[in-house]
Design a protein around this motif. Structure first.
Motif, PDB file in Angstrom:
ATOM      1  N   SER A  12       3.932   3.762   8.210  1.00 58.32           N
ATOM      2  CA  SER A  12       4.376   3.042   6.838  1.00 58.32           C
ATOM      3  C   SER A  12       5.524   2.189   7.310  1.00 58.32           C
ATOM      4  O   SER A  12       5.693   1.233   7.064  1.00 58.32           O
ATOM      5  CB  SER A  12       4.226   3.807   5.636  1.00 58.32           C
ATOM      6  OG  SER A  12       5.542   4.698   6.092  1.00 58.32           O
ATOM      7  N   ILE A  13       6.311   2.894   8.195  1.00 58.40           N
ATOM      8  CA  ILE A  13       7.694   2.195   8.377  1.00 58.40           C
ATOM      9  C   ILE A  13       7.520   1.174   9.871  1.00 58.40           C
ATOM     10  O   ILE A  13       7.887   0.101   9.481  1.00 58.40           O
ATOM     11  CB  ILE A  13       8.739   3.293   9.025  1.00 58.40           C
ATOM     12  CG1 ILE A  13       9.014   4.168   7.526  1.00 58.40           C
ATOM     13  CG2 ILE A  13      10.175   2.739   9.221  1.00 58.40           C
ATOM     14  CD1 ILE A  13      10.014   5.179   7.955  1.00 58.40           C
ATOM     15  N   LEU A  14       6.760   1.665  10.608  1.00 56.60           N
ATOM     16  CA  LEU A  14       6.737   0.823  11.834  1.00 56.60           C
ATOM     17  C   LEU A  14       5.573  -0.417  11.878  1.00 56.60           C
ATOM     18  O   LEU A  14       5.735  -1.374  12.110  1.00 56.60           O
ATOM     19  CB  LEU A  14       6.482   1.784  13.106  1.00 56.60           C
ATOM     20  CG  LEU A  14       7.550   2.808  13.185  1.00 56.60           C
ATOM     21  CD1 LEU A  14       6.695   3.660  14.582  1.00 56.60           C
ATOM     22  CD2 LEU A  14       8.625   2.171  13.939  1.00 56.60           C
ATOM     23  N   GLY A  15       4.364   0.207  11.048  1.00 55.60           N
ATOM     24  CA  GLY A  15       3.164  -0.683  11.279  1.00 55.60           C
ATOM     25  C   GLY A  15       3.406  -1.937  10.442  1.00 55.60           C
ATOM     26  O   GLY A  15       3.416  -3.073  10.793  1.00 55.60           O
ATOM     27  N   LEU A  16       2.988  -1.641   9.112  1.00 53.91           N
ATOM     28  CA  LEU A  16       2.343  -2.625   8.147  1.00 53.91           C
ATOM     29  C   LEU A  16       1.219  -3.450   8.805  1.00 53.91           C
ATOM     30  O   LEU A  16       0.979  -4.491   8.637  1.00 53.91           O
ATOM     31  CB  LEU A  16       3.331  -3.593   7.837  1.00 53.91           C
ATOM     32  CG  LEU A  16       4.564  -3.476   6.990  1.00 53.91           C
ATOM     33  CD1 LEU A  16       5.690  -4.505   6.692  1.00 53.91           C
ATOM     34  CD2 LEU A  16       4.180  -2.817   5.582  1.00 53.91           C
ATOM     35  N   SER A 137       3.232  11.012  -0.784  1.00 53.47           N
ATOM     36  CA  SER A 137       3.386  10.142  -1.960  1.00 53.47           C
ATOM     37  C   SER A 137       4.585   9.240  -1.638  1.00 53.47           C
ATOM     38  O   SER A 137       4.478   7.948  -1.783  1.00 53.47           O
ATOM     39  CB  SER A 137       3.692  11.160  -3.287  1.00 53.47           C
ATOM     40  OG  SER A 137       2.728  12.057  -3.638  1.00 53.47           O
ATOM     41  N   SER A 138       5.744   9.510  -0.762  1.00 51.82           N
ATOM     42  CA  SER A 138       6.852   8.744  -0.340  1.00 51.82           C
ATOM     43  C   SER A 138       6.481   7.866   0.563  1.00 51.82           C
ATOM     44  O   SER A 138       6.781   6.764   0.454  1.00 51.82           O
ATOM     45  CB  SER A 138       7.764   9.876   0.129  1.00 51.82           C
ATOM     46  OG  SER A 138       8.429  10.586  -0.921  1.00 51.82           O
ATOM     47  N   ALA A 139       5.566   8.279   1.379  1.00 54.15           N
ATOM     48  CA  ALA A 139       5.089   7.289   2.542  1.00 54.15           C
ATOM     49  C   ALA A 139       4.215   6.138   1.920  1.00 54.15           C
ATOM     50  O   ALA A 139       4.373   5.246   2.227  1.00 54.15           O
ATOM     51  CB  ALA A 139       3.957   8.174   3.400  1.00 54.15           C
ATOM     52  N   GLN A 140       3.100   6.640   0.918  1.00 51.40           N
ATOM     53  CA  GLN A 140       2.542   5.590   0.268  1.00 51.40           C
ATOM     54  C   GLN A 140       3.428   4.398  -0.350  1.00 51.40           C
ATOM     55  O   GLN A 140       3.244   3.277  -0.295  1.00 51.40           O
ATOM     56  CB  GLN A 140       1.554   6.293  -0.648  1.00 51.40           C
ATOM     57  CG  GLN A 140       0.454   5.194  -1.099  1.00 51.40           C
ATOM     58  CD  GLN A 140      -0.503   6.032  -1.694  1.00 51.40           C
ATOM     59  OE1 GLN A 140      -0.335   6.895  -2.442  1.00 51.40           O
ATOM     60  NE2 GLN A 140      -1.866   5.489  -2.133  1.00 51.40           N
ATOM     61  N   GLU A 141       4.542   5.027  -1.248  1.00 51.87           N
ATOM     62  CA  GLU A 141       5.316   4.062  -1.859  1.00 51.87           C
ATOM     63  C   GLU A 141       6.220   3.468  -0.921  1.00 51.87           C
ATOM     64  O   GLU A 141       6.313   2.249  -1.260  1.00 51.87           O
ATOM     65  CB  GLU A 141       6.361   5.071  -2.807  1.00 51.87           C
ATOM     66  CG  GLU A 141       7.182   4.230  -3.626  1.00 51.87           C
ATOM     67  CD  GLU A 141       6.631   3.407  -4.725  1.00 51.87           C
ATOM     68  OE1 GLU A 141       6.974   2.460  -5.352  1.00 51.87           O
ATOM     69  OE2 GLU A 141       5.184   3.875  -5.019  1.00 51.87           O
ATOM     70  N   ASN A 145       6.370  -0.637  -0.763  1.00 52.92           N
ATOM     71  CA  ASN A 145       7.551  -1.523  -1.032  1.00 52.92           C
ATOM     72  C   ASN A 145       7.626  -2.239   0.649  1.00 52.92           C
ATOM     73  O   ASN A 145       8.196  -3.619   0.297  1.00 52.92           O
ATOM     74  CB  ASN A 145       8.542  -0.263  -1.118  1.00 52.92           C
ATOM     75  CG  ASN A 145       8.484   0.171  -2.550  1.00 52.92           C
ATOM     76  OD1 ASN A 145       8.174  -0.435  -3.595  1.00 52.92           O
ATOM     77  ND2 ASN A 145       9.226   1.488  -2.402  1.00 52.92           N
ATOM     78  N   LEU A 146       7.366  -1.904   1.503  1.00 55.32           N
ATOM     79  CA  LEU A 146       7.497  -2.815   2.763  1.00 55.32           C
ATOM     80  C   LEU A 146       6.713  -3.741   2.741  1.00 55.32           C
ATOM     81  O   LEU A 146       7.000  -5.051   3.169  1.00 55.32           O
ATOM     82  CB  LEU A 146       7.288  -1.851   4.006  1.00 55.32           C
ATOM     83  CG  LEU A 146       8.243  -0.803   4.331  1.00 55.32           C
ATOM     84  CD1 LEU A 146       7.637   0.041   5.556  1.00 55.32           C
ATOM     85  CD2 LEU A 146       9.467  -1.381   4.730  1.00 55.32           C
ATOM     86  N   ASN A 147       5.410  -3.776   2.364  1.00 51.84           N
ATOM     87  CA  ASN A 147       4.528  -4.879   1.832  1.00 51.84           C
ATOM     88  C   ASN A 147       5.085  -5.927   1.095  1.00 51.84           C
ATOM     89  O   ASN A 147       4.919  -7.214   1.393  1.00 51.84           O
ATOM     90  CB  ASN A 147       3.088  -4.535   1.314  1.00 51.84           C
ATOM     91  CG  ASN A 147       2.491  -3.877   2.540  1.00 51.84           C
ATOM     92  OD1 ASN A 147       2.229  -4.561   3.811  1.00 51.84           O
ATOM     93  ND2 ASN A 147       1.631  -2.760   2.277  1.00 51.84           N
ATOM     94  N   ARG A 148       5.605  -5.460   0.067  1.00 54.57           N
ATOM     95  CA  ARG A 148       6.282  -6.135  -1.004  1.00 54.57           C
ATOM     96  C   ARG A 148       7.604  -7.094  -0.417  1.00 54.57           C
ATOM     97  O   ARG A 148       7.708  -8.119  -0.698  1.00 54.57           O
ATOM     98  CB  ARG A 148       6.771  -5.454  -2.194  1.00 54.57           C
ATOM     99  CG  ARG A 148       6.982  -6.311  -3.243  1.00 54.57           C
ATOM    100  CD  ARG A 148       7.691  -5.552  -4.440  1.00 54.57           C
ATOM    101  NE  ARG A 148       6.454  -4.835  -5.154  1.00 54.57           N
ATOM    102  CZ  ARG A 148       6.216  -3.556  -4.953  1.00 54.57           C
ATOM    103  NH1 ARG A 148       7.289  -2.799  -4.571  1.00 54.57           N
ATOM    104  NH2 ARG A 148       5.273  -2.830  -5.395  1.00 54.57           N
ATOM    105  N   ILE A 149       8.183  -6.306   0.413  1.00 56.10           N
ATOM    106  CA  ILE A 149       9.518  -6.765   1.223  1.00 56.10           C
ATOM    107  C   ILE A 149       9.068  -7.939   2.098  1.00 56.10           C
ATOM    108  O   ILE A 149       9.636  -8.787   2.272  1.00 56.10           O
ATOM    109  CB  ILE A 149      10.278  -5.833   1.785  1.00 56.10           C
ATOM    110  CG1 ILE A 149      10.876  -4.934   0.770  1.00 56.10           C
ATOM    111  CG2 ILE A 149      11.246  -6.555   2.794  1.00 56.10           C
ATOM    112  CD1 ILE A 149      11.694  -3.734   1.470  1.00 56.10           C
TER     113      ILE A 149
END
Length: 207
Positions: A12-16, A137-141, A145-149
């Motif tokens: 979730s942090i690296l990819g998107l 759950s935190s990873a999904q959130e 949020n990264l997609n929104r950013i």
């Protein structure tokens, strides 16, 4: 703790990289030109067409969205930006066209985002049969949020490019206006000097 949780957080942090299918691009639309883009969409899959004219002319463009049956399901005339969400009634290739045919000299730079379908879940969460852990759950959130950013960054980059282009155009206009004023002042000054000099010049009689 489930061993998949750290992996989900890292992805979730690296990819998107697991984003909804579609196309997102910025292209140049010449004067008297028309550009069309094609996207295959399945029936009842929610899709969104979003566009914005970044630079050029009056920042407007004609847009049409056509279904595989040649039906016009969306149309805008001389619009700067808009977003249209629809759910296709038939499967097939949909065509989005951008027209600058009404302009005879202004090139346009247009941003288009054609999203098809919903955001797919993170790997391992789609077939999750048990309650998600706090880490999952935190990873999904974080992923959401990264997609929104990413969307916010895209819109801010477009606004920045648009503002920069307008500032450059304003600077060019001020520069040329200043040059013209300078030339007019110089011509007026020289003309006044010549006229005053002519007043004080002794004229010899014709004989």
């Amino acid at each position: 703790m489930n061993y998949r949780s750290p992996l989900l957080l890292s992805l979730s942090i690296l990819g998107l990289v697991f984003r909804a299918s579609g196309v997102e691009l910025t292209f140049e639309l010449p004067d008297n030109a028309r550009e069309c883009f094609y996207q295959e969409i399945e029936k009842n899959v929610t899709s969104t067409l979003e566009f914005q004219v970044v630079t050029g002319g009056q920042y407007d463009v004609d847009v049409t969205l056509e279904s595989p049956t040649k039906e016009i399901i969306y149309k805008q005339v001389k619009t700067q930006f808009d977003s249209h969400t629809f759910k296709p009634s038939v499967s097939g290739v949909y065509k989005a066209c951008f027209s600058n045919e009404f302009s005879t000299f202004s090139h346009k730079l247009v941003y288009m985002d054609f999203q098809v379908g919903d955001e797919p879940p993170l790997p391992g969460l789609g077939d999750h049969v048990t309650v998600m852990t706090q880490m999952e759950s935190s990873a999904q959130e974080i992923h959401r949020n990264l997609n929104r950013i990413l969307d916010y960054q895209t819109h801010h980059r477009l606004r920045e490019a648009q503002g920069r282009k307008r500032a450059e155009d304003l600077n060019d206009r001020v520069l040329w206006w200043s040059v013209q004023e300078t030339i007019a002042i110089i011509v007026t000054s020289v003309g006044q000097v010549l006229i005053l000099k002519n007043f004080f010049t002794e004229r010899k009689p014709p004989y």
